[in-house]
Design a protein around this motif. Sequence first.
Motif, mmCIF file in Angstrom:
data_model
loop_
_atom_site.group_PDB
_atom_site.id
_atom_site.type_symbol
_atom_site.label_atom_id
_atom_site.label_comp_id
_atom_site.label_asym_id
_atom_site.label_seq_id
_atom_site.Cartn_x
_atom_site.Cartn_y
_atom_site.Cartn_z
ATOM 1 N N GLN A 113 6.685 19.804 38.413
ATOM 2 C CA GLN A 113 5.642 19.777 37.686
ATOM 3 C C GLN A 113 4.627 20.798 38.146
ATOM 4 O O GLN A 113 4.490 20.880 39.612
ATOM 5 N N ASP A 114 4.255 21.731 37.414
ATOM 6 C CA ASP A 114 3.179 22.574 37.974
ATOM 7 C C ASP A 114 1.806 22.187 37.304
ATOM 8 O O ASP A 114 1.440 21.792 36.201
ATOM 9 N N ARG A 115 0.870 22.273 38.210
ATOM 10 C CA ARG A 115 -0.667 22.112 37.679
ATOM 11 C C ARG A 115 -1.169 23.337 37.162
ATOM 12 O O ARG A 115 -1.402 24.277 37.799
ATOM 13 N N VAL A 116 -1.952 23.022 35.970
ATOM 14 C CA VAL A 116 -2.631 24.104 35.250
ATOM 15 C C VAL A 116 -3.709 23.536 34.933
ATOM 16 O O VAL A 116 -3.998 22.411 34.340
ATOM 17 N N TYR A 118 -6.562 22.651 31.949
ATOM 18 C CA TYR A 118 -6.455 22.183 30.573
ATOM 19 C C TYR A 118 -6.542 23.272 29.472
ATOM 20 O O TYR A 118 -5.925 23.096 28.565
ATOM 21 N N ARG A 123 0.229 20.237 30.911
ATOM 22 C CA ARG A 123 0.907 20.271 32.267
ATOM 23 C C ARG A 123 2.477 20.491 31.998
ATOM 24 O O ARG A 123 3.137 19.198 31.272
ATOM 25 N N ARG A 125 6.454 20.020 32.888
ATOM 26 C CA ARG A 125 7.139 19.257 33.501
ATOM 27 C C ARG A 125 8.753 19.751 33.035
ATOM 28 O O ARG A 125 9.111 19.748 32.022
#
Length: 456
Positions: A113-116, A118, A123, A125
């Motif tokens: 999972q990468d945090r981006v 909004y 996001r 997954r």
Amino acid sequence: MAASGAVAVDGGDDKGGVRAALGGLTTRGRSFLAAGVAAAVCAYVLGQGDLLRVGLLLAVLPLVSVTVLYRTRYRVTGTRRLSPSRVPAGSEARVHLRVDNVSRLPTGLLMLQDRVPYVLGPRPRFVLDRVEAGGRREVSYRVRSDLRGRYPLGPLQLRLSDPFGMCELTRSFSAYDTLVVVPRTEPLPPVPLAGESSGYGEGRQRSLALAGDDDVIPRGYRYGDDLRRVHWRSTARYGELMVRREEQPQRARCTVLLDTRRTAYRGSGPDSAFEWAVSGAASALVHMLERGFAVRLLTDAGDAVPGEGEGGFAGAAQAAADAAGLMMDTLAEIGQSDGGGLSRAHDVLRGGGEGLLIAFLGDLDEEQTGMAARMRQRSGGAVAFVLDSAAWVNGESPAGREAAERRSRLLREAGWTVVPVEPGARLAELWQLAGRDGAVAGAGTAAGPAGFGGWS
């Protein structure tokens, strides 16, 4: 651009780690544990040995899953690569993720999972199957934003799960990347503007900034140098043959002025007047750099970018791509200022000498119109794209049109080539109009001082 990091997935003996592992029980794991405890209590009360064995089985299974997952020892590395790392607003960029198992043990089921932010989309997954020892997995996803800015990507998170789905542990990488969303630009036609000279040639007003001069600093003689360029005084001083350097022409200068005053614009969003001005400034500076000009970006606050060369211009040794990247990165983050006037920009232009001035201006009152008019006296040529932000929000009114025409007339009398900007106008068409008006005006005032007269 790439960012990488390593995550160690292993166990420990501290009680805090055990509590964290127990906190990773999933809903299924908690349900099994609760059912097992309940069955064991009922078996004890009712005296049912078979029910007790079932309860112990239900309670032990999630605990065994936690222990196995917690005591698992392997290391994985993660790498992120942006392609490209700088994109115009409204365009897509692809993010490539790579996970390597650098341990000697195969992994279990992994969820990546990468945090981006909004504004770039949901996001991402990914579920990765078992990664063998020394193996790797590669996945990718797309991001897109209609709003310019700098957006952090990361950190990358790795979630591990046991085969029964009883427990999940999350580990985070430390590295992250930054996606730069720059303003949209559009190609501009190569039309002559008032007061403009070619990028490396001489203008009608000869000066050192435009034509250059012989460099008085000599250099050592090289095979093939013309002996007529031998500098005998330096030869006698240094004891070796010295020659004068060839003429070093400097690039013609162009200043792109962006009015960022909060009071000069109304509305917000990608289609607002301010965003049009930012995109227009970006298009102008890229176009002038491509034509060989030494360009600087100037705001109403007096900030000049890149600011490394003489007078704040990009030096001749500075690559045009580097200068454009630096100014585009600035425009990606630029916002509206709280300043109330153009006086600081006027102070910067006061001693700037000759050069082309291209300004993108918002609403101007009488005082700021006078200040902008005085800027023209410091420049070899000036083109102003004037936006009436009220027309962009509420539509044009007769009173607003009359006020805009009055301000434009004052600027033209001071020597500006003024181009009003209607809502939704294309800069390429206005650029052609500016070149046509500037050429006519320059031809009509060729006998004026320094070859640049005023416009009536």
